[in-house]
Scaffold this motif. Sequence first.
Motif, mmCIF file in Angstrom:
data_model
loop_
_atom_site.group_PDB
_atom_site.id
_atom_site.type_symbol
_atom_site.label_atom_id
_atom_site.label_comp_id
_atom_site.label_asym_id
_atom_site.label_seq_id
_atom_site.Cartn_x
_atom_site.Cartn_y
_atom_site.Cartn_z
ATOM 1 N N TRP A 33 0.837 -1.214 0.000
ATOM 2 C CA TRP A 33 0.000 0.000 0.000
ATOM 3 C C TRP A 33 0.867 1.257 0.000
ATOM 4 O O TRP A 33 0.621 2.201 -0.767
ATOM 5 C CB TRP A 33 -0.918 -0.052 1.215
ATOM 6 C CG TRP A 33 -1.856 1.126 1.343
ATOM 7 C CD1 TRP A 33 -1.614 2.306 1.956
ATOM 8 C CD2 TRP A 33 -3.175 1.224 0.814
ATOM 9 N NE1 TRP A 33 -2.699 3.147 1.870
ATOM 10 C CE2 TRP A 33 -3.675 2.495 1.170
ATOM 11 C CE3 TRP A 33 -3.981 0.339 0.078
ATOM 12 C CZ2 TRP A 33 -4.963 2.907 0.822
ATOM 13 C CZ3 TRP A 33 -5.242 0.778 -0.267
ATOM 14 C CH2 TRP A 33 -5.734 2.035 0.102
ATOM 15 N N ASP A 60 -8.247 1.577 -5.368
ATOM 16 C CA ASP A 60 -9.620 1.080 -5.167
ATOM 17 C C ASP A 60 -9.711 -0.424 -5.398
ATOM 18 O O ASP A 60 -10.486 -1.122 -4.727
ATOM 19 C CB ASP A 60 -10.570 1.810 -6.130
ATOM 20 C CG ASP A 60 -10.705 3.285 -5.776
ATOM 21 O OD1 ASP A 60 -10.412 3.636 -4.600
ATOM 22 O OD2 ASP A 60 -11.096 4.082 -6.651
ATOM 23 N N ALA A 63 -7.779 -2.572 -2.211
ATOM 24 C CA ALA A 63 -8.378 -2.699 -0.877
ATOM 25 C C ALA A 63 -9.206 -3.983 -0.715
ATOM 26 O O ALA A 63 -8.991 -4.747 0.245
ATOM 27 C CB ALA A 63 -9.210 -1.469 -0.553
#
Length: 362
Positions: A33, A60, A63
């Motif tokens: 991340w 998006d 996640a």
Amino acid sequence: MARAPGLSVRLKLTLSYAGFLMVAGAMLLAVVWLFLLRYVPDRASFGPGPFNPTRSDLLDAFAPRAAQALAVLLVLGLVGGWILAGRMLAPLSRITSATRLAAEGSLSHRIQMEGRKDEFRELADDFDTMLARLEAHDAEQKRFAANASHELRTPLAITQTLLEVAGNDPDPDTDELVERLRFVNARAIDLTEALLMLSRADQGAFTRERVDLSLVAEEATETLLPLAERRGLTLETSGDIASTLGSRALLQQMTTNLVHNAIVHNLPDHGTVRITTGVHDRTVELTVENTGEALTPMLVSTLTEPFQRGSQRVRTDHTGVGLGLAIVRSIVHAHSGTLVLTPRDGGGLRVTVRLPAAPPHG
């Protein structure tokens, strides 16, 4: 002791494995991340074609995939952790079963865990050793109780017989009866005192002080010199100062028993008893050897058992109650020492006591 129920060790290990795997997976996903946030430009596009995803699109999509990966890791951690914990704790289950059997009185059971040496196998081997010692001690105590009961019953039976004979005799010899009763009573008192001494030595409840075995040997020799002279024996003492830490009274009793045993079980005449002391590396040594009849190693190995007097050894006024060497063994063990009995080549017995040497004076 009553305890409140709690989680099993296997469940705790399973949760620990799963928790560690989850933490490791979360840290890995966090690194990915951070990589996306720092090194991927916000307006960057990837690949040719009408659809070019940007960093926001990647984040998006990342996640939910990360959440799915953590869920999979959780399931794998719980299942794998449960299996691994079970395999790791399997030896402990065998040890627990053996402990329960021992608590129920089954001392003959042994774990005998196979495989290479590790912590569990060391624990199992130590437990097997403990069980072997407990079983031997239990058998010895039962044998001792049976022998003690027999020995204590003998003077009582003799006393009862003497009284019954005297009661049926219209003209009993009172003086002879009193003398016999006195002798029987003295034997019973000696036996009781010997049993108390043996119990005290086994418990190890005594205050330790500095004791010189050479002085103890001299005192025992002086005490028993009249008995040796009446039997035509020669007592010889030699050696160096040999200091140890222990009970002076018990060590005196130990030495007296050894010298008395060497005098009583000797040649009928012109025998010898030698008492020597010495100092070795971290140990002190007391040796008592006597002339006498030839003894076999098998017979010598039984002499420290309670009420063992050896072959062709008969009761006399000075024979004792058969607890002399048993008391010596208990006193030696209570002082963390070793007792060695060996037959002499020319007949007789050599008894060697080795005790930890006392530290030098500060």
